[in-house]
Enzyme design. Structure first.
Site, PDB file in Angstrom:
ATOM      1  N   ASN A 176       0.733  -1.428   0.105  1.00 31.34           N
ATOM      2  CA  ASN A 176       0.035   0.000   0.008  1.00 31.34           C
ATOM      3  C   ASN A 176       0.952   1.237  -0.145  1.00 31.34           C
ATOM      4  O   ASN A 176       0.333   2.516   0.034  1.00 31.34           O
ATOM      5  CB  ASN A 176      -0.916  -0.126   1.143  1.00 31.34           C
ATOM      6  CG  ASN A 176      -1.798  -1.261   1.207  1.00 31.34           C
ATOM      7  OD1 ASN A 176      -1.814  -2.115   2.140  1.00 31.34           O
ATOM      8  ND2 ASN A 176      -2.660  -1.347   0.307  1.00 31.34           N
TER       9      ASN A 176
ATOM     10  N   ILE B 292       1.060   6.947  -0.808  1.00 31.36           N
ATOM     11  CA  ILE B 292       0.313   6.135   0.003  1.00 31.36           C
ATOM     12  C   ILE B 292      -1.076   5.719  -0.428  1.00 31.36           C
ATOM     13  O   ILE B 292      -1.680   6.636  -0.932  1.00 31.36           O
ATOM     14  CB  ILE B 292       0.144   6.762   1.412  1.00 31.36           C
ATOM     15  CG1 ILE B 292       1.917   6.883   1.879  1.00 31.36           C
ATOM     16  CG2 ILE B 292      -0.590   5.845   2.444  1.00 31.36           C
ATOM     17  CD1 ILE B 292       1.892   7.603   3.101  1.00 31.36           C
ATOM     18  N   CYS B 293      -1.633   4.474  -0.301  1.00 28.56           N
ATOM     19  CA  CYS B 293      -2.961   4.307  -0.495  1.00 28.56           C
ATOM     20  C   CYS B 293      -3.582   3.881   0.857  1.00 28.56           C
ATOM     21  O   CYS B 293      -3.606   2.937   1.393  1.00 28.56           O
ATOM     22  CB  CYS B 293      -2.777   2.910  -1.428  1.00 28.56           C
ATOM     23  SG  CYS B 293      -4.669   2.621  -1.672  1.00 28.56           S
ATOM     24  N   LEU B 294      -4.221   4.915   1.163  1.00 24.64           N
ATOM     25  CA  LEU B 294      -5.159   4.871   2.414  1.00 24.64           C
ATOM     26  C   LEU B 294      -6.399   5.654   2.080  1.00 24.64           C
ATOM     27  O   LEU B 294      -6.416   6.839   1.753  1.00 24.64           O
ATOM     28  CB  LEU B 294      -4.406   5.648   3.592  1.00 24.64           C
ATOM     29  CG  LEU B 294      -5.024   5.558   4.993  1.00 24.64           C
ATOM     30  CD1 LEU B 294      -5.273   3.933   5.494  1.00 24.64           C
ATOM     31  CD2 LEU B 294      -4.144   6.068   6.084  1.00 24.64           C
TER      32      LEU B 294
END
Length: 169
Positions: free
Chosen positions: A108, A115-117
């Site tokens: 992620n 960032i993948c959030l």
């Protein structure tokens, strides 16, 4: 109807009388973002996960700080990961900008620090993205959770890292 802008104006008028010099009045104005950050940073520091540490290089600039996450469980246990968090002027209508400064092999987080959030997404179809009701505390807890329960191999940003994990845990 009482709005935030009118309340801030009223509070400013109650605290100090209007200055006769407009230049000195504008120099003393504090942005809505900065007023929110004073409260949110105090709340954040009081509710910081034990695996996290925040560092304000300049205590007068609450809109820019670094976060260190040291996971105590999972794949990344014992690692030390640095994040840079910058809160834009349009905060809390837009999310903070976050970048991972530590090079990491994570499904992620890209090697460039993206960032993948979901809560950092300004526009989200599923409703889990950024909302004005979210705070810096939510961001810090979300980043901390990327190393434990939010670790997502099924919908990766770094596809190679996710595939590597599937081949060899």
């Amino acid at each position: 109807m009482l709005t935030l802008a009118s309340k801030l104006k009223r509070d400013d008028g109650v605290r100090r009388p209007r200055a006769s010099n407009p230049a000195s009045d504008s120099a003393r104005r504090v942005s809505v973002r900065d007023k929110l950050l004073v409260k949110e940073v105090a709340e954040l520091e009081a509710n910081l996960p034990c695996t996290c540490k925040v560092n304000f290089s300049d205590p007068n600039k609450l809109h820019y700080f670094q976060l260190t996450v040291i996971p105590d469980e999972g794949y990344y246990q014992g690692g030390k990961f640095q994040f840079e968090i910058e809160v834009p002027d349009a905060y809390n209508m837009v999310p903070p900008k976050v970048k991972c400064l530590t090079r990491i092999w994570h499904p992620n987080i890209t090697e460039m620090g993206e960032i993948c959030l979901s809560l950092l997404r300004e526009h989200s179809i599923d409703g889990t993205g950024w909302a004005p009701t979210r705070t810096l505390k939510d961001v810090v807890w979300g980043l901390n959770s990327l190393f434990t329960d939010l670790l997502n191999f099924d919908d990766p940003l770094n596809i190679e890292a996710a595939e590597h994990h599937l081949r060899d845990k």
